[in-house]
Design a protein around this motif. Structure first.
Motif, short mmCIF file in Angstrom:
data_model
loop_
_atom_site.label_atom_id
_atom_site.label_comp_id
_atom_site.label_asym_id
_atom_site.label_seq_id
_atom_site.Cartn_x
_atom_site.Cartn_y
_atom_site.Cartn_z
N ASP A 1 3.73 14.69 -11.07
CA ASP A 1 4.36 14.90 -12.38
C ASP A 1 3.40 15.55 -13.36
O ASP A 1 3.79 16.44 -14.13
CB ASP A 1 4.87 13.58 -12.96
CG ASP A 1 6.14 13.09 -12.30
OD1 ASP A 1 6.78 13.86 -11.57
OD2 ASP A 1 6.51 11.91 -12.54
N VAL A 2 2.14 15.14 -13.35
CA VAL A 2 1.15 15.72 -14.26
C VAL A 2 0.79 17.14 -13.83
O VAL A 2 0.78 18.07 -14.64
CB VAL A 2 -0.12 14.84 -14.32
CG1 VAL A 2 -1.23 15.54 -15.10
CG2 VAL A 2 0.20 13.49 -14.95
N HIS B 1 0.83 -1.20 0.00
CA HIS B 1 0.00 0.00 0.00
C HIS B 1 0.86 1.26 0.00
O HIS B 1 0.62 2.19 -0.77
CB HIS B 1 -0.95 -0.01 1.20
CG HIS B 1 -1.84 1.17 1.26
ND1 HIS B 1 -2.89 1.36 0.40
CD2 HIS B 1 -1.82 2.27 2.07
CE1 HIS B 1 -3.49 2.51 0.68
NE2 HIS B 1 -2.86 3.08 1.68
N ARG B 2 1.89 1.27 0.84
CA ARG B 2 2.78 2.43 0.90
C ARG B 2 3.48 2.64 -0.44
O ARG B 2 3.61 3.77 -0.92
CB ARG B 2 3.82 2.26 2.01
CG ARG B 2 3.30 2.54 3.40
CD ARG B 2 4.42 2.61 4.43
NE ARG B 2 5.21 1.38 4.52
CZ ARG B 2 4.89 0.32 5.26
NH1 ARG B 2 3.79 0.33 5.99
NH2 ARG B 2 5.67 -0.74 5.28
N GLY B 3 3.93 1.56 -1.04
CA GLY B 3 4.62 1.66 -2.32
C GLY B 3 3.73 2.23 -3.40
O GLY B 3 4.14 3.12 -4.16
N TRP B 4 2.49 1.72 -3.48
CA TRP B 4 1.55 2.24 -4.49
C TRP B 4 1.17 3.68 -4.20
O TRP B 4 1.05 4.49 -5.13
CB TRP B 4 0.30 1.36 -4.58
CG TRP B 4 0.52 0.20 -5.50
CD1 TRP B 4 0.59 -1.12 -5.15
CD2 TRP B 4 0.70 0.23 -6.91
NE1 TRP B 4 0.80 -1.88 -6.25
CE2 TRP B 4 0.88 -1.08 -7.36
CE3 TRP B 4 0.75 1.26 -7.84
CZ2 TRP B 4 1.09 -1.39 -8.69
CZ3 TRP B 4 0.95 0.95 -9.17
CH2 TRP B 4 1.12 -0.37 -9.58
N THR B 5 0.98 4.02 -2.95
CA THR B 5 0.63 5.39 -2.59
C THR B 5 1.74 6.35 -3.01
O THR B 5 1.49 7.41 -3.59
CB THR B 5 0.37 5.51 -1.07
OG1 THR B 5 -0.74 4.66 -0.74
CG2 THR B 5 0.05 6.94 -0.67
N THR B 6 2.97 5.95 -2.78
CA THR B 6 4.12 6.77 -3.18
C THR B 6 4.16 6.94 -4.69
O THR B 6 4.36 8.05 -5.21
CB THR B 6 5.43 6.14 -2.67
OG1 THR B 6 5.39 6.07 -1.24
CG2 THR B 6 6.65 6.93 -3.12
N GLU B 7 3.96 5.84 -5.41
CA GLU B 7 4.01 5.89 -6.87
C GLU B 7 2.88 6.74 -7.45
O GLU B 7 3.10 7.56 -8.35
CB GLU B 7 3.95 4.47 -7.45
CG GLU B 7 4.01 4.41 -8.97
CD GLU B 7 5.32 4.90 -9.55
OE1 GLU B 7 5.35 5.18 -10.76
OE2 GLU B 7 6.32 5.02 -8.82
N ILE B 8 1.67 6.57 -6.94
CA ILE B 8 0.53 7.35 -7.42
C ILE B 8 0.74 8.83 -7.14
O ILE B 8 0.50 9.68 -8.01
CB ILE B 8 -0.78 6.84 -6.78
CG1 ILE B 8 -1.09 5.44 -7.32
CG2 ILE B 8 -1.93 7.81 -7.04
CD1 ILE B 8 -2.15 4.70 -6.53
N THR B 9 1.21 9.15 -5.95
CA THR B 9 1.47 10.55 -5.59
C THR B 9 2.51 11.16 -6.53
O THR B 9 2.36 12.29 -7.00
CB THR B 9 1.95 10.64 -4.13
OG1 THR B 9 0.93 10.10 -3.28
CG2 THR B 9 2.25 12.07 -3.72
N VAL C 1 5.34 15.94 -16.90
CA VAL C 1 4.93 15.01 -17.95
C VAL C 1 3.65 15.53 -18.58
O VAL C 1 2.87 16.26 -17.95
CB VAL C 1 4.70 13.57 -17.42
CG1 VAL C 1 5.97 12.98 -16.86
CG2 VAL C 1 3.60 13.51 -16.41
N GLN C 2 3.46 15.20 -19.84
CA GLN C 2 2.29 15.63 -20.57
C GLN C 2 1.49 14.39 -20.97
O GLN C 2 2.07 13.39 -21.38
CB GLN C 2 2.71 16.37 -21.83
CG GLN C 2 3.52 17.62 -21.55
CD GLN C 2 2.64 18.84 -21.47
OE1 GLN C 2 1.66 18.93 -22.18
NE2 GLN C 2 3.00 19.76 -20.61
N GLY C 3 0.18 14.51 -20.88
CA GLY C 3 -0.68 13.43 -21.33
C GLY C 3 -0.66 13.34 -22.85
O GLY C 3 -0.33 14.30 -23.54
N VAL C 4 -0.99 12.16 -23.35
CA VAL C 4 -1.07 11.94 -24.80
C VAL C 4 -2.52 11.63 -25.11
O VAL C 4 -3.11 10.73 -24.50
CB VAL C 4 -0.15 10.77 -25.23
CG1 VAL C 4 -0.26 10.52 -26.72
CG2 VAL C 4 1.29 11.06 -24.82
#
Length: 81
Positions: free
Chosen positions: A54-55, A41-49, A60-63
């Motif tokens: 970034d967006v 959970h902590r790992g995914w929370t960090t990655e999602i954040t 990063v730019q959406g495509v």
């Protein structure tokens, strides 16, 4: 009495191929499984954040979906040649 690695290996090698494959699969899967669901959970929370940040900050730019579909179609066509 605990069986040693060599003893377990020799015993496993006496199994039929399909059973050895199942044992190998289970052993490999056990190496990939995190032991703590909270760690996942902590790992995914960090990655999602990080990705949201970034967006939001413009790093990063959406495509657009249509462009992604065209790129995927072109890639698929190139692979079929």
């Amino acid at each position: 009495m605990e069986a040693g690695i060599e003893e377990i290996t020799q015993l496993a090698l006496t199994l039929p191929v399909n059973e050895r494959a199942e044992v190998a699969s289970q052993l490999l899967a056990s190496l990939d499984e995190p032991s703590d669901p909270a760690e996942i959970h902590r790992g995914w929370t960090t990655e999602i954040t990080r990705r949201v940040d970034d967006v939001v900050t413009g790093r990063v730019q959406g495509v657009p979906r249509d462009e992604v579909r065209k790129l995927l179609a072109a890639d698929r066509a190139a692979r079929q040649v």
